[in-house]
Design a protein around this motif. Structure first.
Motif: not given
Length: 157
Positions: A59-61, A64, A112-113, A124-127
């Motif tokens: 789940r790191s930037h 993702l 991800g972001n 822009d998700r964290r999963d």
């Protein structure tokens, strides 16, 4: 009399052949048997999916953003994607805001972001969104019509 009857037969055969051609041409272009190769190519399509980001799923930037879907405009003209959506089979949805895809261009939608550019958009998700083993990505236009789908693994819809 035989020349007249052979002329009538030739005319009848010509009319029947022309009718068959017209009937075949009148079939809907979108009719298909589920085989994507027989369909008319969509103007915008899901061209590639990387559902399983390389390395560990931590789940790191970086991890993702290594999960993504590419969308390609197959036409020469730019197309507005405003209001279009990209979904997975679990119902996760990304809605395109004020996005325009250039003619013959490809954009990549990362999970991800990040900062959106002309070629890269970020959910822009964290999963994670896309299932590594099996999933379906569905692209819909601003009216909710399915534009394209891409499935992988065993659970095809």
């Amino acid at each position: 009399m035989s020349s007249a009857s052979s002329s009538v037969r030739r005319i009848a055969a010509t009319v029947l052949a022309a009718g068959a051609i017209v009937s075949a041409a009148a079939l809907p272009a979108a009719a298909h048997d589920g085989d994507r190769h027989n369909q008319q190519r969509p103007r915008v399509e899901i061209s590639r999916v990387q559902a399983d980001s390389p390395g560990r799923d931590d789940r790191s930037h970086r991890s993702l953003n290594a999960e993504w879907v590419e969308i390609t405009n197959t036409t020469r003209n730019p197309i507005s994607l405003r209001g279009w959506t990209l979904r997975d089979s679990d119902g996760n949805r990304y809605r395109f805001d004020n996005v325009r895809i250039g003619g013959r261009a490809t954009i990549r939608i990362h999970t991800g972001n990040g900062h959106d550019t002309r070629t890269d958009l970020f959910q822009d998700r964290r999963d994670y969104v896309w299932d590594n083993r099996s999933d379906t990505a569905t692209l819909r236009d601003d009216r909710g019509h399915t534009v394209d789908t891409e499935s992988w693994g065993r659970r095809h819809h």
